[in-house]
Design an enzyme around this catalytic site. Structure first.
Site, PDB file in Angstrom:
ATOM      1  N   SER A   1       0.883  -1.208  -0.107  1.00 30.81           N
ATOM      2  CA  SER A   1       0.080   0.025   0.051  1.00 30.81           C
ATOM      3  C   SER A   1       0.826   1.222  -0.039  1.00 30.81           C
ATOM      4  O   SER A   1       1.877   1.177   0.606  1.00 30.81           O
ATOM      5  CB  SER A   1      -0.912  -0.001   1.377  1.00 30.81           C
ATOM      6  OG  SER A   1      -1.498   1.139   1.385  1.00 30.81           O
TER       7      SER A   1
ATOM      8  N   ARG B   1     -22.424  -7.480 -45.662  1.00 29.35           N
ATOM      9  CA  ARG B   1     -21.622  -7.081 -44.996  1.00 29.35           C
ATOM     10  C   ARG B   1     -22.130  -5.657 -44.154  1.00 29.35           C
ATOM     11  O   ARG B   1     -22.635  -4.693 -44.817  1.00 29.35           O
ATOM     12  CB  ARG B   1     -20.102  -6.391 -45.442  1.00 29.35           C
ATOM     13  CG  ARG B   1     -19.249  -5.842 -44.621  1.00 29.35           C
ATOM     14  CD  ARG B   1     -17.931  -5.500 -45.488  1.00 29.35           C
ATOM     15  NE  ARG B   1     -17.390  -6.820 -45.878  1.00 29.35           N
ATOM     16  CZ  ARG B   1     -17.352  -7.067 -47.302  1.00 29.35           C
ATOM     17  NH1 ARG B   1     -17.905  -6.077 -48.002  1.00 29.35           N
ATOM     18  NH2 ARG B   1     -16.891  -8.063 -47.688  1.00 29.35           N
TER      19      ARG B   1
END
Length: 446
Positions: A281, A320
């Protein structure tokens, strides 16, 4: 500038879950460029194998299709004009091949043929790394399950102590999920198909260039590129993408299960497991955070939404789609990266996980013996009658809390139970059901 990375390069600064993993390399822009070039070269070789292109063209295109000969940033800058990177790449590759064989670059194909095939190649290469790391995780979890097949711990349901279980059974369950993910990813990897359909999925241009058999052409291309041969062009039949998305999302969730358990069990007040090398930490020197489990859970949280985008692209219009196909590229790459990183972290987590049986034994006593109340109910009902047994246990449970006394002590003062072996009935280690045999059975799976 202190870094050798080019400006704007994605270095993984905000992606500790995958930024330094093998998956990062296999899904990078360079890896995609390599896959696009591999797809183009394989197409020319396939046509040459069928007599549709000169052998010299196959050799020339393959020789030119080297990523280092192309500028990725330049390609990226020119991609928006056509909406995909294949268009500028084909122009550059044609120039690299030269005047004699340049006309055989990309001949008969459409951009989606190359882009989809390259995407399948990227997935294939990334999944190889994922499966190797899942294998590492599986082996480590198998070792934990075998070692702790009789290590008793509290079972928890809805966050509360329920009945005793064993850590071996829990680890065997984690391993089962890893194997489920492995099996699904292996199946989808082996079925990843090449894409070849031409402008609108009819292979018309290939026929115009002399192809006689569409199946032979597709099969030759699939062999050259190292993918499965599809039954049909899948420009708007997006099953391969959807299957891949689903398996990747499941894998992320499967790896999230041991992660969320480790996060719970490694809480300071529980302390039943801990990561082999916790993270520090910036403000609290005493902390050793379960970082790998945290990153695994982050991947599990993100993956379903990415898969949802890909499932939404299955409804692709015409031959497409405008937008649906384009929407697939980034979330699919993100999924491959997330799962690739998660698999590596899962292996490290499993290989380094520390188990604390003493804490497990301590926690079994937190409820003052009430963790075996189910067993007592079953054992006392034939002696006292079901109604009386329930009434007695409910009253003693209340008193155990109110008077801070053990259930065993209170039961021992009941004249109705003088002939009952309370030591056996109140021992959590004697009430783990079939946990050991279930663990052994689970470990038979290969």
């Amino acid at each position: 500038m202190t870094s050798a990375s080019p400006p704007y390069a994605d270095t993984g600064l905000l992606a500790p879950g995958w930024g330094l993993s093998g998956a990062a390399s296999e899904t990078s822009d360079h890896a995609y460029l390599r896959a696009l070039l591999d797809a183009e070269a394989a197409l020319t070789r396939a046509q040459a194998a069928l007599g549709l292109a000169p052998a010299g063209a196959a050799a020339a295109v393959t020789e030119a299709a080297v990523p280092e000969r192309f500028g990725i940033r330049d390609l990226a800058a020119r991609t928006p004009a056509g909406g995909n990177p294949v268009i500028p790449l084909v122009a550059d590759l044609t120039r690299e091949v030269g005047e004699e064989y340049g006309p055989y670059v990309h001949r008969g194909a459409t951009s989606q043929d190359i882009m989809d095939t390259a995407t399948m190649l990227v997935a294939l290469r990334t999944l190889g790394l994922v499966l190797a790391d899942l294998g590492r995780a599986e082996r480590a979890l198998a070792g934990l399950a075998a070692e702790h097949r009789e290590t008793v711990m509290p079972g928890r349901t809805l966050t509360q102590h329920a009945v005793p279980t064993t850590f071996g059974l829990k680890a065997a369950g984690w391993r089962s999920l890893v194997l489920d993910a492995r099996d699904r990813l292996a199946r989808v990897r082996d079925s990843l198909p090449a894409q070849l359909g031409g402008a609108a999925g009819t292979l018309a241009a290939f026929q115009a260039y002399g192809a006689q058999d569409p199946t032979a052409l597709t099969a030759a291309y699939a062999r050259e590129v190292g993918l499965a041969a599809p039954a049909l062009p899948w420009h708007t039949l997006r099953t391969p993408i959807a299957d891949l998305a689903g398996c990747l999302a499941f894998a992320a969730g499967a790896l999230g299960k041991p992660a969320v358990d480790v996060l719970t069990l490694s809480r300071t007040e529980i302390g039943e497991v801990s990561e082999g090398s916790g993270g520090g930490s910036s403000a609290m020197p005493h902390k050793a955070n379960p970082v790998r489990a945290t990153l695994l859970l982050a991947a599990a949280r993100r993956a379903p939404q990415l898969a949802a985008t890909l499932y939404g692209c299955v409804a692709a219009e015409d031959e497409r789609p405008a937008g649906a196909w384009h929407a697939e590229w980034e979330p699919l790459r993100d999924l491959l990266r997330l799962v690739g990183g998660a698999a590596a972290h899962a292996a490290e987590l499993a290989e380094g996980l520390r188990v604390h049986p003493a804490a497990m034994r301590r926690n079994l006593g937190v409820t003052r013996g009430l963790i075996v109340s189910e067993r007592l109910s079953a054992a006392l009902s034939p002696v006292l009658g079901r109604a009386r047994a329930k009434e007695l246990l409910s009253e003693l449970a209340r008193r155990a809390h109110a008077e801070d006394r053990s259930l065993h002590e209170l039961l021992a003062n009941e004249p109705e139970l003088t002939d009952i072996d309370l030591d056996d009935l109140c021992a959590p280690a004697r009430y783990t059901g079939f946990a050991v045999s279930l663990t052994d059975h689970a470990l038979e799976r290969r």
